[in-house]
Each structure stands twice: as C-alpha cells, then as structure tokens.
Design a protein around this motif. Structure first.
Motif, short mmCIF file in Angstrom:
data_model
loop_
_atom_site.label_atom_id
_atom_site.label_comp_id
_atom_site.label_asym_id
_atom_site.label_seq_id
_atom_site.Cartn_x
_atom_site.Cartn_y
_atom_site.Cartn_z
N SER A 191 5.71 29.28 -26.93
CA SER A 191 6.25 29.62 -25.60
C SER A 191 7.19 30.80 -25.77
O SER A 191 8.34 30.64 -26.13
N MET A 192 6.69 32.00 -25.48
CA MET A 192 7.49 33.22 -25.64
C MET A 192 7.14 34.20 -24.52
O MET A 192 6.39 35.15 -24.71
N PHE A 193 7.69 33.96 -23.35
CA PHE A 193 7.35 34.79 -22.19
C PHE A 193 8.59 35.30 -21.43
O PHE A 193 8.47 35.87 -20.37
N GLY A 194 9.77 35.06 -21.99
CA GLY A 194 10.97 35.61 -21.40
C GLY A 194 11.44 34.87 -20.16
O GLY A 194 10.89 33.84 -19.76
N ALA A 195 12.46 35.43 -19.55
CA ALA A 195 13.20 34.73 -18.50
C ALA A 195 12.35 34.31 -17.31
O ALA A 195 12.47 33.19 -16.81
N GLY A 196 11.49 35.20 -16.84
CA GLY A 196 10.69 34.88 -15.66
C GLY A 196 9.22 34.70 -15.95
O GLY A 196 8.41 34.60 -15.02
N GLY A 197 8.86 34.66 -17.23
CA GLY A 197 7.47 34.44 -17.60
C GLY A 197 6.63 35.70 -17.67
O GLY A 197 5.41 35.62 -17.84
N THR A 198 7.26 36.88 -17.57
CA THR A 198 6.51 38.14 -17.59
C THR A 198 6.56 38.86 -18.93
O THR A 198 5.91 39.88 -19.11
N PRO A 204 6.56 46.41 -24.88
CA PRO A 204 5.09 46.57 -24.86
C PRO A 204 4.36 45.84 -25.98
O PRO A 204 3.13 45.70 -25.91
N ARG A 205 5.09 45.37 -26.99
CA ARG A 205 4.43 44.64 -28.10
C ARG A 205 4.54 43.13 -27.91
O ARG A 205 4.35 42.38 -28.87
N ALA A 206 4.84 42.70 -26.70
CA ALA A 206 5.11 41.28 -26.45
C ALA A 206 3.96 40.38 -26.89
O ALA A 206 4.17 39.36 -27.56
N GLU A 207 2.74 40.75 -26.53
CA GLU A 207 1.59 39.90 -26.86
C GLU A 207 1.42 39.78 -28.36
O GLU A 207 1.15 38.70 -28.89
N GLU A 208 1.59 40.89 -29.06
CA GLU A 208 1.44 40.87 -30.52
C GLU A 208 2.56 40.07 -31.18
O GLU A 208 2.32 39.32 -32.14
N ASN A 221 -1.58 29.93 -30.01
CA ASN A 221 -1.13 31.05 -29.19
C ASN A 221 -1.76 30.94 -27.81
O ASN A 221 -2.89 30.49 -27.67
N VAL A 222 -1.01 31.33 -26.79
CA VAL A 222 -1.52 31.36 -25.43
C VAL A 222 -1.05 32.64 -24.77
O VAL A 222 -0.04 33.22 -25.16
N ASP A 223 -1.76 33.06 -23.74
CA ASP A 223 -1.42 34.30 -23.05
C ASP A 223 -0.91 34.07 -21.63
O ASP A 223 -0.65 35.04 -20.91
N VAL A 224 -0.78 32.81 -21.25
CA VAL A 224 -0.26 32.47 -19.92
C VAL A 224 0.95 31.55 -20.12
O VAL A 224 0.87 30.57 -20.85
N PRO A 225 2.08 31.85 -19.48
CA PRO A 225 3.30 31.06 -19.70
C PRO A 225 3.16 29.63 -19.16
O PRO A 225 2.41 29.38 -18.22
N TRP A 226 3.90 28.72 -19.79
CA TRP A 226 3.89 27.32 -19.35
C TRP A 226 5.30 26.78 -19.13
O TRP A 226 5.53 25.57 -19.14
N HIS A 227 6.25 27.66 -18.86
CA HIS A 227 7.63 27.24 -18.63
C HIS A 227 7.74 26.13 -17.59
O HIS A 227 8.53 25.20 -17.74
N VAL A 228 6.99 26.25 -16.52
CA VAL A 228 7.07 25.24 -15.46
C VAL A 228 5.73 24.53 -15.25
O VAL A 228 5.56 23.82 -14.27
N ASP A 229 4.82 24.70 -16.17
CA ASP A 229 3.53 24.03 -16.09
C ASP A 229 3.45 23.03 -17.23
O ASP A 229 3.05 23.35 -18.35
N ARG A 230 3.86 21.79 -16.93
CA ARG A 230 4.14 20.81 -17.98
C ARG A 230 3.06 19.76 -18.13
O ARG A 230 3.31 18.64 -18.59
#
Length: 471
Positions: A191-198, A204-208, A221-230
């Motif tokens: 889970s590494m998508f920052g404060a608002g999931g963006t 620019p190297r966030a995905e890597e 690894n996932v490419d869609v945030p799950w902060h509030v999708d539990r």
C-alpha cells in the motif's frame, strides 16, 4: 501504553504464535520494515542517494525507538507513524534525516505493515491446519469401518462410520487451506499511494518505487489503491472466523457424543482434566467448550467486517479503527481454536462397542430405512415405507425390536411371506462410507502447502541484507 484488559478466554486458550505476530513490537517492526524498504526502493530509482537510503535502513530499527515516547506521541496524534518517523530521524545526521518517509502517508506505512502481519498470520494458520489435517486423516483411516449411528435432527437416522463423519471435517480443512491460498495474494498487498491515493508525492517514479518496495518485502504489488477499499481485510477476517467455525463443528460433535447418555467419543483423559470443584465424577469436554466459545466470539466480531468496508472517499473516519481491534482478535481466535483442536484429535478416545450398542436403542430403528430399501424391490418403495412406518410405530409402542415388529405388521397385512429370511444389518448398509474416507484422505494429501515466508516478522530487521545496503 496502558495495560490491556485481562481476557480469561484468551488466557486459557490463546495462541502464542498469532499473539506474537500481532504484538506491539511486531507492529513496530513491520512499520520500520516498510520505512526501510521505501528508502531502499527510492534509492534504486534515483529518488534518494544510496548513502541516504543506507543510513535510513540502519537507523530504522527497533533499538532506536523509544516506545514510551512513541506511544505517547501516537495517543496525541491519533496514529503512530509520525512518532516512528521522528524516532528514526532522531537517530540520523542532518541530510538523511530529512529523507525518511519521503512522499509517504501514515496509512501507506500502517497498511503495508499490516499486510506483512496478515501474510505471516495466514502462513501460520495454514501450517496449523496442515498439521491438524494430517492428524485428522489418521483418525479417518483408523475409523473408516467403525460402525455408528448417523444422526439427523439430533436423532439416530441411518448407520454410518465414525471415519465418515470425520471425513467431512477433513474435507472442510481441505477447503480452508484452498481458501487461504486464494486469499493470500489479495491480502498480502503493498500500500503505497500517498495521502489521497494518487501517488503524487512519490513523483514520476511512483509505480516503480512501489514495485521495488513490494519485492523487498515479499508482498504483492498492485496499481490501484486500497486505502478505503477493505474487502481484502474483510476476507481475511471472515476466513479466520470460518476456521474457528470449522473447529467448532468438531467440538460440538465431541460435546454431544461424550454425553453420558451417548458416550461414544471423548476428549483425552488425564487426572483432573475437566474436573469439577464439587462433583468428583465430572470429566468435562473443556477443549471443545473453549473452541465453541472462541467460535462464538469470532462470529460476533465478524459482523463488524461489513462496517470496515463502508469507509468513504479517500480516507476513513472511524471505520479504520474498527480493524485495529477486530482483525488481530480474529486471527488469534482462529489460531487458538486450532490449538485446542490438536488436543482433541491427538487424544481422541472412541468407544466402538458403545457405538454398536447405541444402535440397538429404540428397538434398532436406525435400520428402518435399510429394511425399507431391502423390501422396496418386492413391494415398491411407498408400500415398503408404509410397512416400516407401521413397524416403527409398533416397536416404540410395545417396546419391540424393529425386526420383530416388522414381522408382526407384515403378517397382519398378509405380507409375511414376502419378508426375506435375513433382514439387512448395519454393516451391510454403509453405502460409500469407507470410500468417502479414502477420498477425503486422498484429496487432503494432494493439497499444496503455502511457500515459506519470504521475510518473517521475526527477521524483518534483516530484510535489507539482500539488497546490497548494510543494515
């Protein structure tokens, strides 16, 4: 930190392995591991220098954490990660101290740490189920031919074998291992998508960065945030509750079969095990009772799993805190139920003779269906059913054995000559009971085991050893 309330249930039946995975120190270790892995991943893509990442990795160890200060900060802030970051930074010189937690948000670290705990928990549960299933498979084989009364609606129904009743439980354990294997990649997730999931703050190297960090920690690894999708957390919790319920199936049957009036199967015996403070004769089924209590508690806690999925927008406002209480408890309840199930299966005592005698109760009416089917070819199913119904009623009314009552009823109906000279016996009416046992054991043996943990929580401090950066 304040002390936690004393739980008599967990004190009597707690699982030390699950308790360690969800301990305060383990939580801190996972957060530190996430911070180390983040710094190393950022160095690998050029966001941090190797020197800064190495310094952070060396500083982000539990020996540098003042836990009293950490938890005081957490209580004030509402979350522990600000305190963790400051404890790490305090152990660093100027420069790298400003690169700790670079671009991350609190929930990135806590969710990633939780994913490490959930992975370890599922691996431990899988290992325990594997051992329990192996032992249960031995009992299934030993009792594949142990004839007993099958029961429906708590009443004797048709003959079966004790092995066949245990085989259905073994099949449940097989399915639980399959569920664990299926759930693991959905639960052990970075889970590494920052404060608002963006992921904006990661650059620019966030995905890597996220992919490299997942690889360091042995997470998916996932490419869609799950902060509030539990839903993944809900799946984990439900799975834990379901495992306790599987154990409760065993426990409930042992409670019933060990009743004085039945006396067919019992928990292990040792002096004063299950004793009463006043009734000298008592040998209570204490492991079964503990399991039933654990399962009932897990079921009640599981009702909150739907609430954690309600979290709205990009960060929950209270639903997250439900998890903090419920998820570790569900894991501990499942592990504890399995530990008590070991006790039952390993020390199971079976009275084969009592099982046979019990089938003679009520005039041996447990053979009514068997004798109906035996007569169906000659009389037709409905006529045979009516004949056995009348015979069963007569046997109860006059205290007769079913076979004698059947002969009387058949004679009165002018059908005495149509009865076979030998009526079917219990051992002749077991259907596929032994085959069911063989199939359950064979299917269990084919169930694949999970791979060993890539980075067990106990070894998280050494997680950076393979990265080329000295910790």
């Amino acid at each position: 930190m304040t002390s936690t309330p004393f739980s008599l249930l967990m004190h009597m039946a707690g699982d030390a392995g699950q308790a360690e995975i969800f301990s305060a120190d383990a939580a801190i270790e996972t957060w530190l591991a996430a911070e180390r892995a983040l710094a190393l991943a950022q160095a690998e893509v050029g966001v941090l220098t190797d020197d800064d990442a190495g310094a952070i990795a060396r500083a982000a160890v539990i020996e540098n954490i003042d836990e009293g200060r950490l938890w005081a900060s957490a209580k004030n802030v509402g979350y522990p990660i600000l305190g963790i970051v400051r404890e790490i930074a305090a152990a660093l010189p100027e420069g790298p101290n400003g690169r700790v937690h670079y671009g991350a948000t609190t929930q990135d670290i806590m969710d990633t740490g939780l994913a490490l705990q959930l992975k370890a928990s599922l691996q431990l549960l899988d290992g325990d189920i594997a051992r329990l299933g192996d032992r249960l498979a031995g009992q299934v084989e030993a009792h594949a031919g142990t004839v007993m009364a099958g029961r429906t609606h708590a009443q004797q129904a048709v003959p079966t074998t004790f092995g066949a009743t245990l085989a259905t439980l073994l099949a449940q354990l097989t399915r639980q291992r399959t569920r664990i294997a299926q759930a693991l990649p959905r639960v052990a997730v970075i889970s590494m998508f920052g404060a608002g999931g963006t992921s904006a703050a990661y650059g620019p190297r966030a995905e890597e960065i996220r992919g490299r960090m997942a690889a360091h920690l042995g997470l998916e690894n996932v490419d869609v945030p799950w902060h509030v999708d539990r839903d993944g957390l809900a799946e984990f919790g439900w799975l834990c509750a379901s495992i306790t319920a599987t154990c409760a199936k065993l426990a409930r049957n042992i409670v019933d079969l060990s009743r004085t009036e039945i006396g067919e199967a019992f928990e292990p015996y040792s002096p004063h095990r299950g004793a009463s403070s006043t009734m000298p004769q008592k040998v209570n089924p204490i492991s079964s009772e503990l399991i039933i209590g654990l399962a009932g508690t897990a079921g009640a806690l599981a009702s909150s799993l739907l609430r954690i999925q309600e979290a709205g927008h990009e960060r929950s406002a209270g639903e997250w805190q439900i998890e903090w209480q419920v998820v570790p408890q569900l894991a501990s309840l499942a592990g504890s139920a399995l530990q008590e199930a070991f006790v039952i299966v390993d020390g199971l005592r079976v009275d084969r003779e009592r099982m046979r005698r019990n089938m003679e109760l009520d005039g041996g009416l447990v053979l009514a269906e068997a004798q109906m089917i035996q007569l169906a070819d000659a009389l037709g199913r409905e006529r045979a059913h009516d004949l056995l119904y009348a015979a069963s009623t007569r046997a109860r009314e006059y205290g007769q054995v079913l076979a004698d009552a059947l002969r009387d009823v058949a004679a009165a109906a002018g059908l005495g000559g149509m009865l076979p000279s030998q009526l079917v016996k219990a051992e002749d009416y077991l259907g596929d009971a032994e085959k069911i046992c063989r199939t359950a054991v064979r299917t269990w043996a084919k169930t694949p085991a999970l791979e060993a943990a890539v980075v067990p929580i106990s070894g998280l401090a050494a997680a950076t050893a393979a990265t080329g950066v000295s910790a």
